[in-house]
Design a protein around this motif. Structure first.
Motif, PDB file in Angstrom:
ATOM      1  N   GLY A  25     -14.536  20.526  -9.579  1.00 51.61           N
ATOM      2  CA  GLY A  25     -15.487  21.164  -8.687  1.00 51.61           C
ATOM      3  C   GLY A  25     -15.271  22.004  -7.626  1.00 51.61           C
ATOM      4  N   GLU A  26     -13.786  22.519  -7.709  1.00 47.07           N
ATOM      5  CA  GLU A  26     -13.755  23.264  -6.408  1.00 47.07           C
ATOM      6  C   GLU A  26     -14.344  24.896  -6.648  1.00 47.07           C
ATOM      7  N   GLU A  27     -14.254  25.311  -7.686  1.00 49.47           N
ATOM      8  CA  GLU A  27     -14.583  26.606  -8.057  1.00 49.47           C
ATOM      9  C   GLU A  27     -15.973  26.915  -8.193  1.00 49.47           C
ATOM     10  N   GLY A  28     -16.669  28.206  -7.541  1.00 49.77           N
ATOM     11  CA  GLY A  28     -17.657  28.342  -7.919  1.00 49.77           C
ATOM     12  C   GLY A  28     -18.779  27.495  -7.711  1.00 49.77           C
ATOM     13  N   SER A  52      -1.789  29.697 -12.491  1.00 53.96           N
ATOM     14  CA  SER A  52      -1.107  29.425 -10.915  1.00 53.96           C
ATOM     15  C   SER A  52      -2.437  28.479 -10.122  1.00 53.96           C
ATOM     16  N   ASP A  53      -3.490  29.074 -10.125  1.00 52.12           N
ATOM     17  CA  ASP A  53      -4.725  28.405  -9.756  1.00 52.12           C
ATOM     18  C   ASP A  53      -5.490  27.686 -10.553  1.00 52.12           C
ATOM     19  N   ASN A  54      -5.037  26.474 -10.831  1.00 50.89           N
ATOM     20  CA  ASN A  54      -4.259  25.704 -10.005  1.00 50.89           C
ATOM     21  C   ASN A  54      -3.154  24.802 -10.560  1.00 50.89           C
ATOM     22  N   GLY A  55      -2.795  25.539 -11.536  1.00 45.81           N
ATOM     23  CA  GLY A  55      -1.600  24.839 -12.462  1.00 45.81           C
ATOM     24  C   GLY A  55      -0.396  24.782 -11.376  1.00 45.81           C
ATOM     25  N   LEU A  60      -3.251  21.225  -2.115  1.00 43.26           N
ATOM     26  CA  LEU A  60      -2.483  22.264  -2.584  1.00 43.26           C
ATOM     27  C   LEU A  60      -3.251  23.138  -3.517  1.00 43.26           C
ATOM     28  N   ASP A  61      -3.106  24.339  -3.321  1.00 47.33           N
ATOM     29  CA  ASP A  61      -3.848  25.426  -4.266  1.00 47.33           C
ATOM     30  C   ASP A  61      -3.056  26.740  -4.097  1.00 47.33           C
ATOM     31  N   GLY A  62      -2.700  27.040  -5.554  1.00 45.45           N
ATOM     32  CA  GLY A  62      -2.107  28.053  -6.017  1.00 45.45           C
ATOM     33  C   GLY A  62      -0.421  28.049  -5.467  1.00 45.45           C
ATOM     34  N   ALA A  85      -5.423  18.731  -5.136  1.00 47.62           N
ATOM     35  CA  ALA A  85      -5.246  19.831  -5.963  1.00 47.62           C
ATOM     36  C   ALA A  85      -6.477  19.726  -6.621  1.00 47.62           C
ATOM     37  N   HIS A  86      -7.243  20.911  -6.900  1.00 52.42           N
ATOM     38  CA  HIS A  86      -8.302  21.205  -7.740  1.00 52.42           C
ATOM     39  C   HIS A  86      -7.894  21.132  -9.264  1.00 52.42           C
ATOM     40  N   LEU A  87      -8.389  20.518 -10.163  1.00 50.63           N
ATOM     41  CA  LEU A  87      -8.262  20.708 -11.793  1.00 50.63           C
ATOM     42  C   LEU A  87      -9.135  21.826 -12.220  1.00 50.63           C
TER      43      LEU A  87
HETATM   44 ZN   LIG Z   1      -7.734  27.351  -6.323  1.00 49.71          ZN
END
Ligand SMILES: [Zn+2]
Length: 413
Positions: free
Chosen positions: A163-166, A129-132, A192-194, A102-104
Protein backbone atom coordinates in the motif's frame (compact mmCIF):
# COMPACT_ATOMS: atom_id res chain seq x y z
CA UNK A 1 46.58 10.73 8.98
CA UNK A 2 46.36 14.53 8.73
CA UNK A 3 43.13 16.36 8.18
CA UNK A 4 43.19 19.91 6.88
CA UNK A 5 41.50 22.52 9.03
CA UNK A 6 38.87 23.26 6.40
CA UNK A 7 37.70 19.64 6.39
CA UNK A 8 37.89 19.34 10.16
CA UNK A 9 38.52 16.31 12.34
CA UNK A 10 36.46 13.22 11.55
CA UNK A 11 33.36 12.79 13.67
CA UNK A 12 32.64 9.67 15.71
CA UNK A 13 30.20 8.57 13.03
CA UNK A 14 32.84 8.98 10.29
CA UNK A 15 35.37 7.02 12.35
CA UNK A 16 32.74 4.33 12.81
CA UNK A 17 32.38 3.99 9.01
CA UNK A 18 36.17 3.83 8.61
CA UNK A 19 36.32 1.00 11.16
CA UNK A 20 33.40 -0.78 9.51
CA UNK A 21 34.89 -0.82 6.00
CA UNK A 22 38.16 -2.18 7.39
CA UNK A 23 36.44 -5.35 8.62
CA UNK A 24 37.10 -8.45 6.54
CA UNK A 25 33.46 -9.61 6.83
CA UNK A 26 32.14 -6.26 5.61
CA UNK A 27 34.49 -6.42 2.62
CA UNK A 28 33.25 -9.94 1.93
CA UNK A 29 29.62 -8.79 2.01
CA UNK A 30 30.39 -5.93 -0.38
CA UNK A 31 32.15 -8.41 -2.65
CA UNK A 32 29.09 -10.69 -2.48
CA UNK A 33 26.99 -8.01 -4.19
CA UNK A 34 29.42 -7.81 -7.09
CA UNK A 35 29.78 -11.56 -7.53
CA UNK A 36 26.06 -12.32 -7.34
CA UNK A 37 24.59 -9.74 -9.71
CA UNK A 38 23.17 -12.47 -12.03
CA UNK A 39 21.12 -13.86 -9.11
CA UNK A 40 19.90 -10.41 -8.13
CA UNK A 41 18.80 -9.82 -11.71
CA UNK A 42 16.93 -13.13 -11.77
CA UNK A 43 15.10 -12.27 -8.53
CA UNK A 44 14.17 -8.90 -9.96
CA UNK A 45 12.75 -10.42 -13.16
CA UNK A 46 10.82 -12.99 -11.11
CA UNK A 47 9.29 -10.60 -8.61
CA UNK A 48 8.42 -7.90 -11.15
CA UNK A 49 6.56 -10.49 -13.22
CA UNK A 50 4.15 -11.16 -10.32
CA UNK A 51 1.34 -8.58 -10.50
CA UNK A 52 1.01 -6.42 -7.37
CA UNK A 53 -1.75 -3.87 -8.01
CA UNK A 54 -2.88 -1.70 -5.09
CA UNK A 55 -4.76 -3.95 -2.64
CA UNK A 56 -3.63 -7.03 -4.60
CA UNK A 57 -0.11 -7.65 -3.28
CA UNK A 58 -0.88 -11.16 -1.96
CA UNK A 59 0.90 -13.31 -4.59
CA UNK A 60 4.00 -11.11 -4.50
CA UNK A 61 3.98 -11.16 -0.68
CA UNK A 62 3.87 -14.96 -0.77
CA UNK A 63 6.91 -15.02 -3.11
CA UNK A 64 8.73 -12.68 -0.72
CA UNK A 65 7.82 -14.77 2.33
CA UNK A 66 9.39 -17.82 0.66
CA UNK A 67 12.61 -15.89 -0.15
CA UNK A 68 12.93 -14.54 3.41
CA UNK A 69 12.54 -18.08 4.75
CA UNK A 70 15.14 -19.47 2.31
CA UNK A 71 17.63 -16.83 3.42
CA UNK A 72 17.49 -18.09 6.99
CA UNK A 73 15.76 -15.04 8.44
CA UNK A 74 13.70 -15.58 11.59
CA UNK A 75 10.09 -14.88 12.58
CA UNK A 76 9.09 -14.78 8.90
CA UNK A 77 5.45 -13.72 8.78
CA UNK A 78 2.73 -12.05 6.77
CA UNK A 79 0.85 -9.64 9.04
CA UNK A 80 -2.82 -8.65 9.24
CA UNK A 81 -2.64 -6.16 6.33
CA UNK A 82 -0.31 -8.21 4.12
CA UNK A 83 3.16 -6.88 5.00
CA UNK A 84 5.90 -9.52 4.97
CA UNK A 85 8.28 -9.31 7.93
CA UNK A 86 11.43 -11.17 8.87
CA UNK A 87 14.00 -10.63 11.60
CA UNK A 88 17.76 -11.02 11.84
CA UNK A 89 18.45 -10.95 15.57
CA UNK A 90 21.24 -8.85 17.02
CA UNK A 91 23.49 -9.65 19.96
CA UNK A 92 21.87 -6.97 22.13
CA UNK A 93 18.21 -7.77 22.61
CA UNK A 94 17.59 -4.50 24.44
CA UNK A 95 18.56 -2.28 21.52
CA UNK A 96 15.84 -0.97 19.20
CA UNK A 97 15.61 -2.74 15.86
CA UNK A 98 16.84 -1.22 12.62
CA UNK A 99 14.03 -1.54 10.06
CA UNK A 100 14.83 -1.93 6.36
CA UNK A 101 11.76 -1.74 4.19
CA UNK A 102 10.66 -1.71 0.54
CA UNK A 103 7.17 -1.51 -0.89
CA UNK A 104 5.73 -4.49 -2.73
CA UNK A 105 2.92 -2.77 -4.59
CA UNK A 106 2.90 -1.15 -8.02
CA UNK A 107 0.64 1.52 -9.53
CA UNK A 108 -0.48 -0.89 -12.25
CA UNK A 109 -4.07 -2.16 -12.14
CA UNK A 110 -4.85 -5.88 -12.14
CA UNK A 111 -4.71 -7.28 -15.66
CA UNK A 112 -2.04 -4.83 -16.90
CA UNK A 113 0.47 -6.54 -19.23
CA UNK A 114 3.65 -5.96 -17.21
CA UNK A 115 5.86 -7.22 -20.04
CA UNK A 116 8.85 -7.98 -17.79
CA UNK A 117 11.93 -8.99 -19.79
CA UNK A 118 15.65 -8.67 -20.21
CA UNK A 119 17.24 -7.12 -23.28
CA UNK A 120 21.02 -7.12 -23.20
CA UNK A 121 22.16 -5.72 -19.87
CA UNK A 122 18.92 -3.89 -19.17
CA UNK A 123 15.73 -5.08 -17.54
CA UNK A 124 12.36 -3.81 -18.70
CA UNK A 125 8.79 -3.94 -17.49
CA UNK A 126 6.19 -2.14 -15.40
CA UNK A 127 7.47 -1.92 -11.83
CA UNK A 128 10.93 -3.31 -12.65
CA UNK A 129 12.71 -0.50 -10.81
CA UNK A 130 9.90 0.93 -8.63
CA UNK A 131 10.04 -1.13 -6.66
CA UNK A 132 11.77 -4.21 -8.10
CA UNK A 133 15.09 -2.57 -7.23
CA UNK A 134 14.08 -1.94 -3.61
CA UNK A 135 12.70 -5.44 -3.08
CA UNK A 136 15.89 -6.99 -4.47
CA UNK A 137 17.84 -4.64 -2.18
CA UNK A 138 16.22 -6.29 0.86
CA UNK A 139 17.07 -9.78 -0.41
CA UNK A 140 20.63 -8.80 -1.39
CA UNK A 141 21.30 -7.33 2.05
CA UNK A 142 19.98 -10.41 3.87
CA UNK A 143 21.99 -12.69 1.55
CA UNK A 144 25.26 -10.82 1.89
CA UNK A 145 25.02 -10.59 5.69
CA UNK A 146 24.44 -14.31 5.83
CA UNK A 147 27.19 -15.24 3.35
CA UNK A 148 29.73 -13.04 5.16
CA UNK A 149 28.60 -14.16 8.61
CA UNK A 150 28.26 -10.63 9.94
CA UNK A 151 26.89 -10.16 13.45
CA UNK A 152 25.37 -6.88 14.60
CA UNK A 153 24.38 -5.54 17.92
CA UNK A 154 20.84 -4.28 17.17
CA UNK A 155 18.50 -6.69 15.44
CA UNK A 156 17.39 -6.01 11.86
CA UNK A 157 13.75 -6.10 10.80
CA UNK A 158 13.16 -6.68 7.09
CA UNK A 159 9.76 -5.44 5.92
CA UNK A 160 8.27 -5.82 2.45
CA UNK A 161 5.28 -3.52 2.86
CA UNK A 162 1.96 -3.07 1.09
CA UNK A 163 0.00 0.00 0.00
CA UNK A 164 2.71 2.57 -0.70
CA UNK A 165 1.35 3.78 -4.02
CA UNK A 166 -1.67 6.00 -4.66
CA UNK A 167 -4.82 5.00 -2.84
CA UNK A 168 -2.87 2.42 -0.85
CA UNK A 169 -2.24 5.53 1.26
CA UNK A 170 0.78 4.00 3.09
CA UNK A 171 -1.48 1.54 4.86
CA UNK A 172 1.29 -1.06 5.27
CA UNK A 173 3.66 1.32 7.06
CA UNK A 174 0.78 2.86 9.01
CA UNK A 175 -0.09 -0.58 10.35
CA UNK A 176 3.52 -1.37 11.32
CA UNK A 177 4.10 1.92 13.13
CA UNK A 178 0.66 2.55 14.61
CA UNK A 179 -0.85 -0.84 15.37
CA UNK A 180 1.57 -3.76 15.12
CA UNK A 181 3.44 -5.45 17.96
CA UNK A 182 6.67 -4.12 16.38
CA UNK A 183 5.76 -0.45 16.63
CA UNK A 184 7.68 0.37 19.79
CA UNK A 185 10.58 -1.95 19.04
CA UNK A 186 11.72 -0.15 15.87
CA UNK A 187 14.45 2.50 16.05
CA UNK A 188 15.79 3.96 12.79
CA UNK A 189 14.17 3.03 9.45
CA UNK A 190 15.86 2.79 6.06
CA UNK A 191 13.39 2.77 3.16
CA UNK A 192 14.58 1.33 -0.16
CA UNK A 193 12.61 2.77 -3.04
CA UNK A 194 13.76 2.64 -6.66
CA UNK A 195 17.36 2.74 -7.85
CA UNK A 196 18.93 6.20 -7.74
CA UNK A 197 21.59 6.85 -5.11
CA UNK A 198 21.97 10.61 -5.73
CA UNK A 199 19.23 11.59 -3.26
CA UNK A 200 18.35 11.04 0.37
CA UNK A 201 14.69 11.67 1.13
CA UNK A 202 14.55 13.37 4.54
CA UNK A 203 11.45 15.49 4.07
CA UNK A 204 8.08 13.84 3.84
CA UNK A 205 5.82 15.52 1.34
CA UNK A 206 2.34 15.36 2.79
CA UNK A 207 -0.85 15.04 0.83
CA UNK A 208 -4.57 15.12 1.42
CA UNK A 209 -7.10 13.94 -1.11
CA UNK A 210 -10.76 14.70 -1.16
CA UNK A 211 -13.82 13.65 -3.07
CA UNK A 212 -16.36 16.47 -3.20
CA UNK A 213 -19.92 15.52 -4.15
CA UNK A 214 -22.76 17.97 -4.83
CA UNK A 215 -26.28 16.58 -5.05
CA UNK A 216 -29.54 18.13 -6.23
CA UNK A 217 -33.04 17.14 -7.29
CA UNK A 218 -32.20 16.58 -10.96
CA UNK A 219 -34.86 16.83 -13.63
CA UNK A 220 -35.73 17.62 -17.21
CA UNK A 221 -33.78 20.49 -18.73
CA UNK A 222 -36.98 22.14 -20.03
CA UNK A 223 -39.85 21.15 -17.79
CA UNK A 224 -37.82 21.34 -14.53
CA UNK A 225 -35.86 24.38 -15.54
CA UNK A 226 -34.95 26.41 -12.47
CA UNK A 227 -34.00 23.42 -10.31
CA UNK A 228 -30.46 23.88 -8.94
CA UNK A 229 -27.76 22.26 -11.04
CA UNK A 230 -24.99 20.38 -9.13
CA UNK A 231 -22.51 20.82 -12.01
CA UNK A 232 -22.97 24.59 -11.85
CA UNK A 233 -22.61 24.56 -8.06
CA UNK A 234 -19.45 22.46 -8.31
CA UNK A 235 -18.06 24.85 -10.93
CA UNK A 236 -18.67 27.78 -8.58
CA UNK A 237 -16.89 25.91 -5.81
CA UNK A 238 -13.88 25.22 -8.09
CA UNK A 239 -13.76 28.86 -9.18
CA UNK A 240 -13.77 30.03 -5.55
CA UNK A 241 -11.22 27.45 -4.42
CA UNK A 242 -8.87 28.26 -7.30
CA UNK A 243 -8.69 31.88 -6.15
CA UNK A 244 -7.10 30.83 -2.83
CA UNK A 245 -3.68 32.44 -2.49
CA UNK A 246 -0.80 29.99 -2.19
CA UNK A 247 2.62 30.93 -0.82
CA UNK A 248 5.74 30.15 -2.84
CA UNK A 249 7.46 29.04 0.33
CA UNK A 250 6.67 26.61 1.85
CA UNK A 251 5.57 25.20 -1.48
CA UNK A 252 2.04 23.92 -1.67
CA UNK A 253 0.07 22.55 -4.59
CA UNK A 254 -3.61 21.99 -5.23
CA UNK A 255 -5.06 20.04 -8.12
CA UNK A 256 -8.58 19.23 -9.27
CA UNK A 257 -7.69 15.96 -10.96
CA UNK A 258 -11.02 14.35 -11.80
CA UNK A 259 -14.45 15.83 -12.41
CA UNK A 260 -17.61 13.93 -13.20
CA UNK A 261 -21.37 14.19 -13.16
CA UNK A 262 -24.50 14.30 -15.26
CA UNK A 263 -26.19 11.77 -17.52
CA UNK A 264 -27.33 13.56 -20.67
CA UNK A 265 -27.32 16.98 -22.30
CA UNK A 266 -31.06 17.50 -21.69
CA UNK A 267 -31.10 16.42 -18.02
CA UNK A 268 -30.41 18.54 -14.98
CA UNK A 269 -27.84 16.35 -13.20
CA UNK A 270 -28.60 14.80 -9.83
CA UNK A 271 -24.99 14.86 -8.82
CA UNK A 272 -21.52 16.14 -9.69
CA UNK A 273 -18.21 15.33 -8.07
CA UNK A 274 -14.51 16.07 -8.17
CA UNK A 275 -11.29 14.70 -6.73
CA UNK A 276 -8.84 17.20 -5.26
CA UNK A 277 -5.21 16.63 -4.29
CA UNK A 278 -3.37 18.99 -1.92
CA UNK A 279 0.38 18.58 -1.27
CA UNK A 280 2.90 20.30 0.93
CA UNK A 281 5.68 19.64 3.38
CA UNK A 282 3.87 21.96 5.78
CA UNK A 283 1.03 20.53 7.83
CA UNK A 284 -0.22 24.09 8.62
CA UNK A 285 -0.44 25.10 4.96
CA UNK A 286 -2.39 21.94 4.18
CA UNK A 287 -4.77 22.74 7.06
CA UNK A 288 -5.26 26.20 5.60
CA UNK A 289 -5.93 24.93 2.09
CA UNK A 290 -8.28 22.22 3.30
CA UNK A 291 -10.21 24.91 5.15
CA UNK A 292 -10.35 27.00 1.95
CA UNK A 293 -11.72 24.02 0.02
CA UNK A 294 -14.42 23.38 2.61
CA UNK A 295 -15.36 27.05 2.64
CA UNK A 296 -15.51 27.28 -1.17
CA UNK A 297 -17.84 24.28 -1.34
CA UNK A 298 -20.05 25.56 1.51
CA UNK A 299 -20.31 29.05 0.00
CA UNK A 300 -21.13 27.73 -3.47
CA UNK A 301 -23.80 25.41 -2.05
CA UNK A 302 -25.24 28.19 0.16
CA UNK A 303 -26.18 30.21 -2.91
CA UNK A 304 -28.95 27.66 -3.44
CA UNK A 305 -31.74 26.71 -1.03
CA UNK A 306 -31.49 23.41 0.85
CA UNK A 307 -35.02 22.70 -0.32
CA UNK A 308 -36.47 23.79 -3.64
CA UNK A 309 -39.72 25.82 -3.75
CA UNK A 310 -41.80 22.90 -5.06
CA UNK A 311 -40.75 20.91 -1.96
CA UNK A 312 -38.19 18.79 -3.78
CA UNK A 313 -34.66 18.40 -2.50
CA UNK A 314 -32.32 21.37 -2.87
CA UNK A 315 -28.54 21.34 -2.99
CA UNK A 316 -26.44 19.30 -0.59
CA UNK A 317 -22.69 18.86 -0.46
CA UNK A 318 -20.36 16.28 0.99
CA UNK A 319 -16.58 16.26 1.32
CA UNK A 320 -14.92 12.92 1.88
CA UNK A 321 -11.25 12.46 2.77
CA UNK A 322 -9.95 9.74 0.40
CA UNK A 323 -6.22 10.02 1.11
CA UNK A 324 -4.03 11.33 3.90
CA UNK A 325 -0.24 11.31 4.06
CA UNK A 326 1.31 13.30 6.88
CA UNK A 327 3.99 15.89 6.15
CA UNK A 328 7.13 15.82 8.28
CA UNK A 329 10.84 16.50 8.29
CA UNK A 330 13.85 14.63 9.66
CA UNK A 331 15.71 16.52 12.40
CA UNK A 332 18.84 17.92 10.66
CA UNK A 333 20.89 16.60 13.59
CA UNK A 334 19.49 13.07 13.36
CA UNK A 335 22.03 10.27 13.64
CA UNK A 336 20.64 8.48 10.58
CA UNK A 337 21.46 11.55 8.49
CA UNK A 338 25.00 11.74 9.88
CA UNK A 339 25.40 8.06 9.04
CA UNK A 340 24.28 8.26 5.40
CA UNK A 341 26.37 11.44 4.94
CA UNK A 342 29.45 9.67 6.32
CA UNK A 343 28.81 6.62 4.13
CA UNK A 344 28.43 8.85 1.06
CA UNK A 345 31.65 10.69 1.95
CA UNK A 346 33.46 7.37 2.21
CA UNK A 347 32.07 6.09 -1.09
CA UNK A 348 32.60 9.41 -2.88
CA UNK A 349 28.87 9.49 -3.62
CA UNK A 350 27.22 12.88 -4.04
CA UNK A 351 23.65 12.93 -2.80
CA UNK A 352 21.30 15.82 -2.16
CA UNK A 353 18.52 15.97 0.39
CA UNK A 354 15.15 15.54 -1.18
CA UNK A 355 11.46 15.96 -0.41
CA UNK A 356 9.08 13.26 -1.55
CA UNK A 357 6.13 11.16 -0.53
CA UNK A 358 7.50 7.75 0.50
CA UNK A 359 7.14 5.03 3.12
CA UNK A 360 9.30 7.27 5.34
CA UNK A 361 6.35 9.68 5.77
CA UNK A 362 4.88 7.50 8.49
CA UNK A 363 7.90 7.08 10.81
CA UNK A 364 8.96 10.71 10.18
CA UNK A 365 5.50 11.98 11.13
CA UNK A 366 5.82 10.07 14.41
CA UNK A 367 9.13 11.78 15.16
CA UNK A 368 11.17 8.67 14.32
CA UNK A 369 14.42 8.65 12.38
CA UNK A 370 13.89 7.53 8.77
CA UNK A 371 15.31 8.10 5.30
CA UNK A 372 14.35 6.82 1.88
CA UNK A 373 17.14 5.95 -0.55
CA UNK A 374 17.55 3.99 -3.79
CA UNK A 375 18.96 0.47 -3.87
CA UNK A 376 21.54 1.04 -6.62
CA UNK A 377 21.77 0.82 -10.39
CA UNK A 378 19.66 3.19 -12.44
CA UNK A 379 16.12 3.25 -13.69
CA UNK A 380 13.60 5.36 -15.52
CA UNK A 381 10.01 5.57 -16.69
CA UNK A 382 8.60 4.87 -13.24
CA UNK A 383 4.81 4.45 -13.21
CA UNK A 384 4.78 3.81 -16.99
CA UNK A 385 4.74 0.66 -19.07
CA UNK A 386 8.13 1.73 -20.51
CA UNK A 387 9.90 1.41 -17.16
CA UNK A 388 13.49 0.12 -17.27
CA UNK A 389 16.30 -0.78 -14.91
CA UNK A 390 20.04 -0.95 -15.52
CA UNK A 391 22.01 -2.90 -12.90
CA UNK A 392 25.38 -1.29 -13.72
CA UNK A 393 27.05 -0.30 -10.42
CA UNK A 394 24.19 -1.72 -8.38
CA UNK A 395 26.86 -3.05 -6.01
CA UNK A 396 27.81 0.52 -5.06
CA UNK A 397 24.23 1.30 -4.02
CA UNK A 398 23.99 -1.95 -2.08
CA UNK A 399 27.30 -1.30 -0.32
CA UNK A 400 25.88 2.08 0.68
CA UNK A 401 22.82 0.37 2.18
CA UNK A 402 24.99 -2.25 3.91
CA UNK A 403 27.29 0.31 5.53
CA UNK A 404 24.41 2.54 6.63
CA UNK A 405 22.46 -0.36 8.15
CA UNK A 406 25.51 -1.80 9.94
CA UNK A 407 26.52 1.63 11.25
CA UNK A 408 23.01 2.08 12.64
CA UNK A 409 22.88 -1.42 14.12
CA UNK A 410 26.45 -1.41 15.41
CA UNK A 411 29.07 -4.09 14.79
CA UNK A 412 31.19 -5.07 17.78
CA UNK A 413 34.72 -6.18 17.00
ZN1 LIG B 1 8.22 3.38 -5.13
Amino acid sequence: MAFSASIGAPTAVQLGITRLVALREVQAAAEWFRAHEPELRDWQLQVAAIPAPPFGEGPRAEWMRARFAELGLEEVQVDAVGNVLAARPGTDRHQKLVAITAHLDTVFAAGTALNVRREGDRLYGAGISDNGAGIVGLLALASALRAAGIGHSAGLLFIANVGEEGEGDLRGMRHIFCESAWKDRIGPTVVLDGAAIDTVVTQALGSRRFQVTIQGPGGHSWSDFGAPNPIVVLSHAIARFSRTELPAEPKISANVGVISGGTSVNSIPESASMKVDIRSASQEEMDRLEHALREAVAEAAAEYPKRARNGSRGISSEIQLIGFRPAAELDPGARILQVIRAVDAHLGNRARLHRASTDANIPLSLGREAISIGAGGSGGGAHTLQEWYDPAERDLGLKRVLLAVLALAGVQK
